[in-house]
Design a protein around this motif. Sequence first.
Motif, short mmCIF file in Angstrom:
data_model
loop_
_atom_site.label_atom_id
_atom_site.label_comp_id
_atom_site.label_asym_id
_atom_site.label_seq_id
_atom_site.Cartn_x
_atom_site.Cartn_y
_atom_site.Cartn_z
N GLN A 54 0.85 -1.18 0.00
CA GLN A 54 0.00 0.00 0.00
C GLN A 54 0.89 1.23 0.00
O GLN A 54 1.62 1.47 0.94
CB GLN A 54 -0.92 -0.01 1.22
CG GLN A 54 -1.91 1.13 1.26
CD GLN A 54 -2.93 1.06 0.14
OE1 GLN A 54 -3.47 0.00 -0.15
NE2 GLN A 54 -3.17 2.18 -0.50
N GLY A 55 0.84 2.01 -1.07
CA GLY A 55 1.59 3.25 -1.17
C GLY A 55 0.75 4.41 -0.70
O GLY A 55 -0.43 4.24 -0.34
N PRO A 56 1.30 5.62 -0.73
CA PRO A 56 0.54 6.79 -0.27
C PRO A 56 -0.68 7.09 -1.15
O PRO A 56 -1.67 7.64 -0.67
CB PRO A 56 1.55 7.94 -0.33
CG PRO A 56 2.65 7.46 -1.20
CD PRO A 56 2.64 5.97 -1.15
N ASP A 57 -0.62 6.73 -2.44
CA ASP A 57 -1.72 7.03 -3.35
C ASP A 57 -2.44 5.79 -3.86
O ASP A 57 -3.23 5.87 -4.80
CB ASP A 57 -1.20 7.82 -4.56
CG ASP A 57 -0.65 9.17 -4.16
OD1 ASP A 57 -1.22 9.78 -3.23
OD2 ASP A 57 0.35 9.60 -4.76
N GLY A 58 -2.16 4.63 -3.34
CA GLY A 58 -2.82 3.41 -3.80
C GLY A 58 -1.86 2.23 -3.76
O GLY A 58 -0.82 2.28 -3.11
N LEU A 59 -2.20 1.19 -4.48
CA LEU A 59 -1.40 -0.02 -4.50
C LEU A 59 -0.16 0.17 -5.37
O LEU A 59 -0.20 0.85 -6.39
CB LEU A 59 -2.23 -1.18 -5.04
CG LEU A 59 -3.52 -1.49 -4.28
CD1 LEU A 59 -4.31 -2.57 -5.00
CD2 LEU A 59 -3.22 -1.90 -2.86
N GLU A 60 0.95 -0.49 -4.97
CA GLU A 60 2.19 -0.43 -5.74
C GLU A 60 2.77 -1.83 -5.82
O GLU A 60 2.64 -2.64 -4.92
CB GLU A 60 3.21 0.50 -5.07
CG GLU A 60 2.80 1.95 -5.05
CD GLU A 60 3.86 2.83 -4.41
OE1 GLU A 60 4.90 2.31 -3.95
OE2 GLU A 60 3.64 4.05 -4.36
N VAL A 61 3.46 -2.09 -6.95
CA VAL A 61 4.13 -3.36 -7.17
C VAL A 61 5.20 -3.13 -8.23
O VAL A 61 5.15 -2.15 -8.97
CB VAL A 61 3.11 -4.46 -7.59
CG1 VAL A 61 2.64 -4.23 -9.00
CG2 VAL A 61 3.67 -5.84 -7.42
N SER A 62 6.16 -4.02 -8.30
CA SER A 62 7.19 -3.94 -9.36
C SER A 62 7.01 -5.12 -10.28
O SER A 62 6.74 -6.24 -9.84
CB SER A 62 8.59 -3.98 -8.76
OG SER A 62 8.83 -2.81 -8.02
N PHE A 63 7.16 -4.88 -11.57
CA PHE A 63 7.07 -5.93 -12.57
C PHE A 63 8.22 -5.73 -13.56
O PHE A 63 8.28 -4.72 -14.24
CB PHE A 63 5.72 -5.89 -13.29
CG PHE A 63 5.55 -6.94 -14.36
CD1 PHE A 63 5.62 -8.28 -14.04
CD2 PHE A 63 5.34 -6.58 -15.67
CE1 PHE A 63 5.46 -9.26 -15.01
CE2 PHE A 63 5.18 -7.54 -16.65
CZ PHE A 63 5.24 -8.88 -16.32
N ARG A 64 9.13 -6.70 -13.59
CA ARG A 64 10.31 -6.64 -14.45
C ARG A 64 11.07 -5.33 -14.28
O ARG A 64 11.51 -4.70 -15.23
CB ARG A 64 9.91 -6.86 -15.90
CG ARG A 64 9.31 -8.24 -16.13
CD ARG A 64 8.98 -8.45 -17.57
NE ARG A 64 10.16 -8.31 -18.40
CZ ARG A 64 10.69 -9.25 -19.15
NH1 ARG A 64 10.13 -10.43 -19.18
NH2 ARG A 64 11.74 -9.03 -19.87
N GLY A 65 11.18 -4.89 -13.03
CA GLY A 65 11.93 -3.69 -12.71
C GLY A 65 11.18 -2.39 -12.91
O GLY A 65 11.72 -1.32 -12.65
N ARG A 66 9.94 -2.45 -13.35
CA ARG A 66 9.13 -1.24 -13.56
C ARG A 66 8.11 -1.11 -12.43
O ARG A 66 7.56 -2.11 -11.96
CB ARG A 66 8.38 -1.30 -14.89
CG ARG A 66 9.23 -1.43 -16.13
CD ARG A 66 10.00 -0.18 -16.50
NE ARG A 66 9.22 1.01 -16.68
CZ ARG A 66 8.77 1.47 -17.83
NH1 ARG A 66 9.03 0.81 -18.94
NH2 ARG A 66 8.09 2.59 -17.89
N ARG A 67 7.88 0.10 -12.02
CA ARG A 67 6.91 0.35 -10.96
C ARG A 67 5.51 0.42 -11.56
O ARG A 67 5.27 1.14 -12.53
CB ARG A 67 7.23 1.67 -10.28
CG ARG A 67 6.32 1.98 -9.13
CD ARG A 67 6.78 3.23 -8.44
NE ARG A 67 5.63 4.10 -8.27
CZ ARG A 67 5.69 5.32 -7.83
NH1 ARG A 67 6.83 5.86 -7.55
NH2 ARG A 67 4.59 6.02 -7.69
N LEU A 68 4.61 -0.36 -11.00
CA LEU A 68 3.20 -0.31 -11.38
C LEU A 68 2.41 0.23 -10.21
O LEU A 68 2.71 -0.07 -9.05
CB LEU A 68 2.68 -1.70 -11.74
CG LEU A 68 3.37 -2.45 -12.87
CD1 LEU A 68 2.72 -3.81 -13.07
CD2 LEU A 68 3.35 -1.64 -14.15
N ARG A 69 1.40 1.02 -10.52
CA ARG A 69 0.51 1.54 -9.50
C ARG A 69 -0.90 1.13 -9.88
O ARG A 69 -1.25 1.15 -11.06
CB ARG A 69 0.66 3.04 -9.38
CG ARG A 69 2.09 3.37 -8.93
CD ARG A 69 2.33 4.80 -8.60
NE ARG A 69 1.37 5.31 -7.66
CZ ARG A 69 0.96 6.58 -7.69
NH1 ARG A 69 1.42 7.41 -8.59
NH2 ARG A 69 0.08 7.00 -6.82
#
Length: 170
Positions: A54-69
């Motif tokens: 859980q990030g400050p503005d919603g969900l966060e995850v990394s996929f193949r080195g890229r940040r997804l929100r």
Amino acid sequence: MESSEEAAVEKCRIHLRPGTLRDAPPATLHLLPCEVLVNRPTPVQCFFTPAIRQGPDGLEVSFRGRRLRGEEVVVPPSLVGYVMEEKGEVLVGKDPSVGSSNDDEPEQQELVEPPEALERDFDRFFGATGSFSRFTLWGLETIPGPDARVRGALAWPRLAAAIHAQVPED
């Protein structure tokens, strides 16, 4: 006159196996901002096992080195989502080269429709492999906004009902 896109569309009949809808187990879905150039079963779970935080503005995850929100999207209460898979079928009573009755292929099933109504390379058969009432919508670096196409698709049934509703005579 047909456009080039319309000319490329293959004409076919879609048959849905309704029994698969009752037996569809709940599925966890993630809609990713990418394209997979494969048209066969793929072990996606080996490549995307999200450690969602859980990030400050919603969900966060990394996929193949890229940040997804992303964010959770709830399917409207009057609808249910299904994960569909094309099923191989044997066309009973048709050309023997159309399918095999080999027991080694569990996806082959005998049809209950009259065989004369079916045509090779024209009929396609689908069954549900999972059901869902929510999914996670991911965007590259930003949360997908209200303009995301999937939101339009989820709003369409409500819009269609409003368009076709009886108009009161005033």
